[in-house]
Design an enzyme around this catalytic site. Sequence first.
Site, PDB file in Angstrom:
ATOM      1  CD1 TRP A 154      -0.298  -1.416   3.221  1.00  0.00           C
ATOM      2  CD2 TRP A 154       0.525   0.652   3.323  1.00  0.00           C
ATOM      3  NE1 TRP A 154       0.425  -1.306   4.388  1.00  0.00           N
ATOM      4  CE2 TRP A 154       0.943  -0.044   4.479  1.00  0.00           C
ATOM      5  CE3 TRP A 154       0.923   1.980   3.167  1.00  0.00           C
ATOM      6  CZ2 TRP A 154       1.738   0.529   5.465  1.00  0.00           C
ATOM      7  CZ3 TRP A 154       1.719   2.563   4.151  1.00  0.00           C
ATOM      8  CH2 TRP A 154       2.116   1.842   5.279  1.00  0.00           C
ATOM      9  CG  ASN A 155       5.055   1.181   0.813  1.00  0.00           C
ATOM     10  OD1 ASN A 155       4.681   0.356  -0.017  1.00  0.00           O
ATOM     11  ND2 ASN A 155       6.294   1.215   1.266  1.00  0.00           N
ATOM     12  NE  ARG A 163      10.465  -1.679  -7.106  1.00  0.00           N
ATOM     13  CZ  ARG A 163      10.915  -1.327  -5.894  1.00  0.00           C
ATOM     14  NH1 ARG A 163      11.655  -0.237  -5.756  1.00  0.00           N
ATOM     15  NH2 ARG A 163      10.606  -2.037  -4.837  1.00  0.00           N
ATOM     16  N   PRO A 179      -3.183  -6.016  -5.802  1.00  0.00           N
ATOM     17  CG  PRO A 179      -4.724  -4.341  -6.383  1.00  0.00           C
ATOM     18  CD  PRO A 179      -4.332  -5.778  -6.681  1.00  0.00           C
ATOM     19  CB  SER A 233       5.823  -7.623   6.127  1.00  0.00           C
ATOM     20  OG  SER A 233       5.035  -8.792   5.978  1.00  0.00           O
ATOM     21  CD  GLU A 254      11.479  -3.825  -1.447  1.00  0.00           C
ATOM     22  OE1 GLU A 254      11.868  -3.896  -0.257  1.00  0.00           O
ATOM     23  OE2 GLU A 254      10.590  -3.069  -1.818  1.00  0.00           O
ATOM     24  NE  ARG A 282      11.480   8.958  -2.528  1.00  0.00           N
ATOM     25  CZ  ARG A 282      11.527   7.696  -2.929  1.00  0.00           C
ATOM     26  NH1 ARG A 282      11.997   6.773  -2.111  1.00  0.00           N
ATOM     27  NH2 ARG A 282      11.138   7.346  -4.130  1.00  0.00           N
ATOM     28  CB  CYS A 288      11.109  -1.302   2.727  1.00  0.00           C
ATOM     29  SG  CYS A 288      11.157  -1.052   0.945  1.00  0.00           S
ATOM     30  CD  GLU A 462      10.683  -5.276  -7.430  1.00  0.00           C
ATOM     31  OE1 GLU A 462       9.640  -5.797  -7.869  1.00  0.00           O
ATOM     32  OE2 GLU A 462      10.687  -4.483  -6.477  1.00  0.00           O
TER      33      GLU A 462
END
Length: 481
Positions: A154-155, A163, A179, A233, A254, A282, A288, A462
């Site tokens: 969600w971030n 990506r 999503p 996570s 990731e 940011r 992360c 990525e």
Amino acid sequence: MDQAVQQFTDLYIGGAWRPGASGDRFEVLNPATEDVLAHVASAEIEDADAALDAADKAFAEWAGRTPRQRSEVLRKAWELMTARLDEFARLITLENGKAGTDARGEATYAAEFFRWFAEEAVRADGLITHAPASGARIIVQHKPAGIAVLVTPWNYPAAMGTRKIAPALAAGCPVIIKPASETPLTMLALMPLLEEAGVPKGLVNVLPSRHSGKLVDHLLHDPRVRVVSFTGSTGVGRKLLHSAADQVLKPAMELGGNAPLIVFDDADIDAAVEGAMLAKMRNLGEACTAANRFYVHEKVADAFAEKFTAAMAKLKVGDGLDPDVDVGPLVNRDTQEKVAAFVADAIEKGAKLKLGGELPAGRGFFYPPTVLTDVPETADCVHDEIFGPVAAIQTFTDTDDVVRRANDTEYGLVAYVFTENMKRGLQVCERLDYGMVGLNRGLVSDPAAPFGGTKQSGLGREGGHEGMLEFMETQYISATW
């Protein structure tokens, strides 16, 4: 409800919008107001099967296109998204909460993946050489792996999708995207743009769902799926790796981070503060890559803390749709409560509060920019991702000691180092067990660079050239002619 977000709230399967097999829908909230933005269709197993069928049907034709043909579609997607950055930025703010400047920055970053992988699509270079012993010709080529399941957080509701979508399409693979339930609207709104860019029906499918675990597990056990790409996570990543093992899927993970930010005594303090603000604030710290543990040399600790606190104090908190706002709300109540608990724990254990630290009254999941100094090693925030606008500052005197402390975590995504001594800076970077290091920079993310971590922070990369190879299989042909 905001009418701009009501248009695309169904599942997107095979190039068509459908309500979902069960007809169930779930609420998407505006984290600044706690109002309902939309009711989005929740995918079930039957919908997953339909998406698999659509992706499988689209695979051969797309994989058979020339790299240049795929490249032109991706280039068109970049052009279209770049022309609509304001629209996507507003939608990102509405469902995620981030301030307008952050949201536009994400939209720009997200679009750039289409341009970068439009260029990489034509560069899946192979190899022809002689085997030294046998004299046979060795031919090496890269082929599209197959259907890829993409699970996004969600971030970054736009960028974490593009990506993954862009390199998969560049490689020749169809995708199914799940999503995050908090922020599905941005990814759904991207689908008409991809249609306009020339993406064939069935090549990209979007399955928002309130039953994520069951849905994704089902997808990963279908033999047509060959790649799983996940951002989120470490705990969820481990579960997905267990599921992926049953089909021996190619994983790209990731995962979490616990980023140290090290400021040496010879650092340019103003530059270090500027970099630290970027690394910490940011995306409101909900990243992360956010600086989580600040290690500042004791000779400059007071000066750094004063200037950093002053910079944090200037930030305006409010609804991200307000152009004067720097800090929007956190994404949900759970995140807000977790951040507040980290601060309370650190203070209880001896940390000093220099700024912030109090939950504001009223609606919305807000938390103020907060600075803690003298944070003890026993504080919970030193060992876990804060994922919010809280800076936890500690001090150090010895290089070996700070490197040891920085590496003393199961995570290894990103670290930051500030020093005017480039020899020392590079030596420290090489000793840090992290996949990425920002040297005198508070930002490392770039579509042209391989993004990823070590240890429990993930597998694969990525972006960069490596990002497309995650969706390809290497084939070797031994030939005589």
